[in-house]
Write a protein that holds these residues in place. Structure first.
Motif, PDB file in Angstrom:
ATOM      1  N   ASN A  15       2.550   1.706  -3.509  1.00  0.00           N
ATOM      2  CA  ASN A  15       1.616   2.061  -4.569  1.00  0.00           C
ATOM      3  C   ASN A  15       0.704   3.231  -4.202  1.00  0.00           C
ATOM      4  O   ASN A  15      -0.206   3.560  -4.956  1.00  0.00           O
ATOM      5  CB  ASN A  15       0.774   0.840  -4.945  1.00  0.00           C
TER       6      ASN A  15
ATOM      7  N   LEU B 154       0.825  -1.210   0.000  1.00  0.00           N
ATOM      8  CA  LEU B 154       0.000   0.000   0.000  1.00  0.00           C
ATOM      9  C   LEU B 154       0.857   1.258   0.000  1.00  0.00           C
ATOM     10  O   LEU B 154       0.555   2.225  -0.700  1.00  0.00           O
ATOM     11  CB  LEU B 154      -0.934   0.004   1.210  1.00  0.00           C
TER      12      LEU B 154
ATOM     13  N   ARG C  79      -1.683   3.556  -2.153  1.00  0.00           N
ATOM     14  CA  ARG C  79      -3.093   3.193  -2.051  1.00  0.00           C
ATOM     15  C   ARG C  79      -3.442   2.984  -0.589  1.00  0.00           C
ATOM     16  O   ARG C  79      -2.603   2.618   0.221  1.00  0.00           O
ATOM     17  CB  ARG C  79      -3.376   1.882  -2.781  1.00  0.00           C
TER      18      ARG C  79
END
Length: 58
Positions: free
Chosen positions: A30, A27, A32
């Motif tokens: 990326n 996470l 996200r």
């Protein structure tokens, strides 16, 4: 709890920690789920405290 059961529990907790770490790393890399990152970090720290406690019981 027997020594073998404690060792198995410690292995299980380490497995959970690695899963949280993999998800946390993914996470973060990326970018996200940024709201999840602090929660994952908190869970990782909680697991490490449990692992330390279990090791102290050996």
């Amino acid at each position: 709890m027997s020594r073998e059961e404690l060792q198995e529990e410690i292995r299980f907790l380490y497995g959970l920690w690695y899963r949280y770490f993999d998800l946390y790393t993914f996470l973060k890399k990326n970018k996200r789920g940024l709201e999840l990152i602090p929660k994952l970090r908190e869970k990782q720290n909680e697991l490490l405290r449990l692992i330390d406690f279990a090791k102290d019981q050996l």
